[in-house]
Motif scaffolding. Sequence first.
Motif, PDB file in Angstrom:
ATOM      1  N   THR A 111     -24.788  54.037 -28.565  1.00 37.93           N
ATOM      2  CA  THR A 111     -25.283  53.548 -27.277  1.00 37.93           C
ATOM      3  C   THR A 111     -24.138  53.090 -26.391  1.00 37.93           C
ATOM      4  OG1 THR A 111     -27.375  52.850 -28.284  1.00 37.93           O
ATOM      5  CG2 THR A 111     -26.790  51.858 -26.167  1.00 37.93           C
ATOM      6  N   ASP A 112     -23.166  52.380 -26.974  1.00 33.47           N
ATOM      7  CA  ASP A 112     -22.014  51.911 -26.205  1.00 33.47           C
ATOM      8  C   ASP A 112     -21.200  53.088 -25.675  1.00 33.47           C
ATOM      9  OD1 ASP A 112     -22.784  49.336 -26.735  1.00 33.47           O
ATOM     10  OD2 ASP A 112     -21.247  48.950 -28.262  1.00 33.47           O
ATOM     11  N   ALA A 113     -21.034  54.129 -26.504  1.00 38.05           N
ATOM     12  CA  ALA A 113     -20.260  55.297 -26.081  1.00 38.05           C
ATOM     13  C   ALA A 113     -20.944  56.010 -24.926  1.00 38.05           C
ATOM     14  CB  ALA A 113     -20.071  56.252 -27.257  1.00 38.05           C
ATOM     15  N   LEU A 114     -22.256  56.122 -24.986  1.00 37.96           N
ATOM     16  CA  LEU A 114     -22.988  56.785 -23.899  1.00 37.96           C
ATOM     17  C   LEU A 114     -22.958  55.945 -22.636  1.00 37.96           C
ATOM     18  CD1 LEU A 114     -26.133  58.141 -25.800  1.00 37.96           C
ATOM     19  CD2 LEU A 114     -23.990  59.324 -25.281  1.00 37.96           C
ATOM     20  N   SER A 115     -23.016  54.634 -22.793  1.00 40.10           N
ATOM     21  CA  SER A 115     -23.003  53.740 -21.626  1.00 40.10           C
ATOM     22  C   SER A 115     -21.669  53.798 -20.891  1.00 40.10           C
ATOM     23  CB  SER A 115     -23.293  52.298 -22.061  1.00 40.10           C
ATOM     24  OG  SER A 115     -24.570  52.199 -22.656  1.00 40.10           O
ATOM     25  N   ALA A 116     -20.597  54.172 -21.618  1.00 41.38           N
ATOM     26  CA  ALA A 116     -19.267  54.224 -21.015  1.00 41.38           C
ATOM     27  C   ALA A 116     -19.066  55.453 -20.138  1.00 41.38           C
ATOM     28  CB  ALA A 116     -18.196  54.195 -22.107  1.00 41.38           C
ATOM     29  N   PHE A 172     -16.252  62.770 -26.506  1.00 42.05           N
ATOM     30  CA  PHE A 172     -15.518  63.076 -27.729  1.00 42.05           C
ATOM     31  C   PHE A 172     -14.023  62.764 -27.634  1.00 42.05           C
ATOM     32  CE2 PHE A 172     -19.192  66.059 -27.764  1.00 42.05           C
ATOM     33  CZ  PHE A 172     -19.882  65.427 -28.776  1.00 42.05           C
ATOM     34  N   SER A 173     -13.486  62.727 -26.428  1.00 40.86           N
ATOM     35  CA  SER A 173     -12.070  62.393 -26.267  1.00 40.86           C
ATOM     36  C   SER A 173     -11.824  60.900 -26.437  1.00 40.86           C
ATOM     37  CB  SER A 173     -11.566  62.855 -24.896  1.00 40.86           C
ATOM     38  OG  SER A 173     -12.251  62.164 -23.870  1.00 40.86           O
ATOM     39  N   ARG A 174     -12.894  60.103 -26.518  1.00 34.98           N
ATOM     40  CA  ARG A 174     -12.768  58.643 -26.588  1.00 34.98           C
ATOM     41  C   ARG A 174     -13.105  58.085 -27.962  1.00 34.98           C
ATOM     42  NH1 ARG A 174     -16.286  57.866 -21.033  1.00 34.98           N
ATOM     43  NH2 ARG A 174     -14.934  59.160 -19.698  1.00 34.98           N
ATOM     44  N   LEU A 175     -13.413  58.955 -28.904  1.00 39.98           N
ATOM     45  CA  LEU A 175     -13.898  58.493 -30.214  1.00 39.98           C
ATOM     46  C   LEU A 175     -13.069  59.094 -31.338  1.00 39.98           C
ATOM     47  CD1 LEU A 175     -17.723  58.954 -29.511  1.00 39.98           C
ATOM     48  CD2 LEU A 175     -16.462  56.811 -29.483  1.00 39.98           C
ATOM     49  N   ARG A 176     -11.753  58.984 -31.243  1.00 38.12           N
ATOM     50  CA  ARG A 176     -10.863  59.653 -32.187  1.00 38.12           C
ATOM     51  C   ARG A 176     -10.504  58.822 -33.417  1.00 38.12           C
ATOM     52  NH1 ARG A 176      -8.204  64.213 -30.119  1.00 38.12           N
ATOM     53  NH2 ARG A 176      -8.694  64.662 -27.941  1.00 38.12           N
ATOM     54  N   THR A 177     -10.732  57.505 -33.383  1.00 40.51           N
ATOM     55  CA  THR A 177     -10.292  56.660 -34.487  1.00 40.51           C
ATOM     56  C   THR A 177     -11.479  55.929 -35.120  1.00 40.51           C
ATOM     57  OG1 THR A 177      -9.860  54.829 -32.940  1.00 40.51           O
ATOM     58  CG2 THR A 177      -8.017  56.293 -33.460  1.00 40.51           C
ATOM     59  N   PRO A 178     -11.380  55.595 -36.428  1.00 39.18           N
ATOM     60  CA  PRO A 178     -12.448  54.818 -37.076  1.00 39.18           C
ATOM     61  C   PRO A 178     -12.530  53.435 -36.450  1.00 39.18           C
ATOM     62  CG  PRO A 178     -10.952  55.827 -38.675  1.00 39.18           C
ATOM     63  CD  PRO A 178     -10.306  55.961 -37.331  1.00 39.18           C
ATOM     64  N   GLU A 196     -15.085  54.298 -34.562  1.00 38.08           N
ATOM     65  CA  GLU A 196     -15.709  55.029 -33.464  1.00 38.08           C
ATOM     66  C   GLU A 196     -15.933  56.500 -33.811  1.00 38.08           C
ATOM     67  OE1 GLU A 196     -13.223  52.917 -33.053  1.00 38.08           O
ATOM     68  OE2 GLU A 196     -14.256  51.320 -31.952  1.00 38.08           O
ATOM     69  N   ARG A 197     -15.042  57.064 -34.660  1.00 38.19           N
ATOM     70  CA  ARG A 197     -15.151  58.482 -34.960  1.00 38.19           C
ATOM     71  C   ARG A 197     -16.437  58.817 -35.697  1.00 38.19           C
ATOM     72  NH1 ARG A 197     -10.429  62.235 -37.591  1.00 38.19           N
ATOM     73  NH2 ARG A 197     -10.958  61.096 -39.480  1.00 38.19           N
ATOM     74  N   SER A 198     -16.972  57.862 -36.467  1.00 41.41           N
ATOM     75  CA  SER A 198     -18.252  58.121 -37.134  1.00 41.41           C
ATOM     76  C   SER A 198     -19.371  58.253 -36.108  1.00 41.41           C
ATOM     77  CB  SER A 198     -18.570  57.019 -38.143  1.00 41.41           C
ATOM     78  OG  SER A 198     -18.752  55.770 -37.514  1.00 41.41           O
ATOM     79  N   ALA A 199     -19.275  57.480 -35.013  1.00 42.74           N
ATOM     80  CA  ALA A 199     -20.241  57.643 -33.923  1.00 42.74           C
ATOM     81  C   ALA A 199     -20.049  59.010 -33.276  1.00 42.74           C
ATOM     82  CB  ALA A 199     -20.064  56.530 -32.892  1.00 42.74           C
ATOM     83  N   GLY A 200     -18.786  59.423 -33.148  1.00 42.57           N
ATOM     84  CA  GLY A 200     -18.501  60.746 -32.593  1.00 42.57           C
ATOM     85  C   GLY A 200     -19.091  61.853 -33.452  1.00 42.57           C
ATOM     86  N   PHE A 201     -19.017  61.684 -34.780  1.00 45.34           N
ATOM     87  CA  PHE A 201     -19.597  62.672 -35.689  1.00 45.34           C
ATOM     88  C   PHE A 201     -21.104  62.788 -35.432  1.00 45.34           C
ATOM     89  CE2 PHE A 201     -21.690  64.058 -39.529  1.00 45.34           C
ATOM     90  CZ  PHE A 201     -20.850  65.013 -40.071  1.00 45.34           C
ATOM     91  N   ALA A 202     -21.779  61.648 -35.366  1.00 49.32           N
ATOM     92  CA  ALA A 202     -23.230  61.659 -35.166  1.00 49.32           C
ATOM     93  C   ALA A 202     -23.596  62.279 -33.823  1.00 49.32           C
ATOM     94  CB  ALA A 202     -23.783  60.234 -35.255  1.00 49.32           C
ATOM     95  N   ARG A 222     -14.126  70.225 -27.663  1.00 47.47           N
ATOM     96  CA  ARG A 222     -13.849  68.789 -27.607  1.00 47.47           C
ATOM     97  C   ARG A 222     -14.009  68.156 -28.989  1.00 47.47           C
ATOM     98  NH1 ARG A 222     -14.064  66.613 -22.358  1.00 47.47           N
ATOM     99  NH2 ARG A 222     -13.182  68.180 -20.954  1.00 47.47           N
ATOM    100  N   ILE A 223     -15.003  68.600 -29.729  1.00 43.03           N
ATOM    101  CA  ILE A 223     -15.236  68.048 -31.068  1.00 43.03           C
ATOM    102  C   ILE A 223     -14.096  68.440 -32.000  1.00 43.03           C
ATOM    103  CG2 ILE A 223     -16.762  68.170 -33.096  1.00 43.03           C
ATOM    104  CD1 ILE A 223     -19.062  68.610 -30.953  1.00 43.03           C
ATOM    105  N   ALA A 224     -13.644  69.685 -31.897  1.00 41.58           N
ATOM    106  CA  ALA A 224     -12.496  70.123 -32.703  1.00 41.58           C
ATOM    107  C   ALA A 224     -11.263  69.301 -32.359  1.00 41.58           C
ATOM    108  CB  ALA A 224     -12.226  71.609 -32.473  1.00 41.58           C
ATOM    109  N   GLY A 225     -11.111  68.954 -31.077  1.00 42.80           N
ATOM    110  CA  GLY A 225      -9.992  68.114 -30.667  1.00 42.80           C
ATOM    111  C   GLY A 225     -10.103  66.697 -31.196  1.00 42.80           C
ATOM    112  N   MET A 226     -11.340  66.215 -31.339  1.00 42.19           N
ATOM    113  CA  MET A 226     -11.564  64.861 -31.850  1.00 42.19           C
ATOM    114  C   MET A 226     -11.104  64.742 -33.301  1.00 42.19           C
ATOM    115  SD  MET A 226     -15.156  62.688 -31.931  1.00 42.19           S
ATOM    116  CE  MET A 226     -16.028  63.906 -32.898  1.00 42.19           C
TER     117      MET A 226
END
Length: 226
Positions: free
Chosen positions: A8-13, A24-30, A32-38, A97-101
């Motif tokens: 929700t926070d990622a979408l709100s941003a 996906f460019s904003r969720l590269r590190t744990p 946050e990356r687990s949210a990116g996976f989902a 973008r996901i591959a880049g993440m």
Amino acid sequence: MSLWTRITDALSALTSGESLSEVFSRLRTPPERSAGFAIAVIALGAKMAKADGHVTRNEVSAFREVFTIPPEEETNAARVFNLARQDVAGFEQYAERIAGMFGRADPALCDLMEGLFHIAMADGQYHPNEDAFLEQVAGIFGIDERRFKSLRARFVPDAAPDPYEVLGVTPDTPLSEIRKAWRAEVRASHPDQLIARGVPEEALKLAEKQLIAVNRAWEEINAGRA
């Protein structure tokens, strides 16, 4: 903070007019990356639903093939689906973008592909357009044809799965090498390994399904060589 709160926070941003693919460019590190996976599984699942022409199927029930979704979070899961379905950006842009993440050919991308195969099979059918979609996504992810066939053999029941394809080996491979391939797959299927790769705990049923498939393949090959 729960997975769904992070989503929700990622979408709100996202700012007005931004594509969901920007997340996906904003969720590269744990973590946050687990949210990116989902988000990646749900977003590509939405694009795949358009590919097979069944955009009205119950997306939440399909995603339950991959995620544990509490009833109070179903709205958030559906929101990601609808954002992706309505986004003018193509699935190729999402996949890039996901591959880049994660990085091309990262093992987490195979986990993600498994999630997409679960969603594709949630309605009991595997449409040719879904196959073409998943093959293209796999190519963008840097997953080679042999690995793609191995993943598909685990999920698509158009025929009895070829145990050699499931383990990514051939009938000519010595049994000792097949045993090594099986053990490597078992290690890779351990929940701790999936979490380390960025798979959220809410999606650990992937590990269970992976393990069932590779163990069944090994048992069939080993019994046939006895």
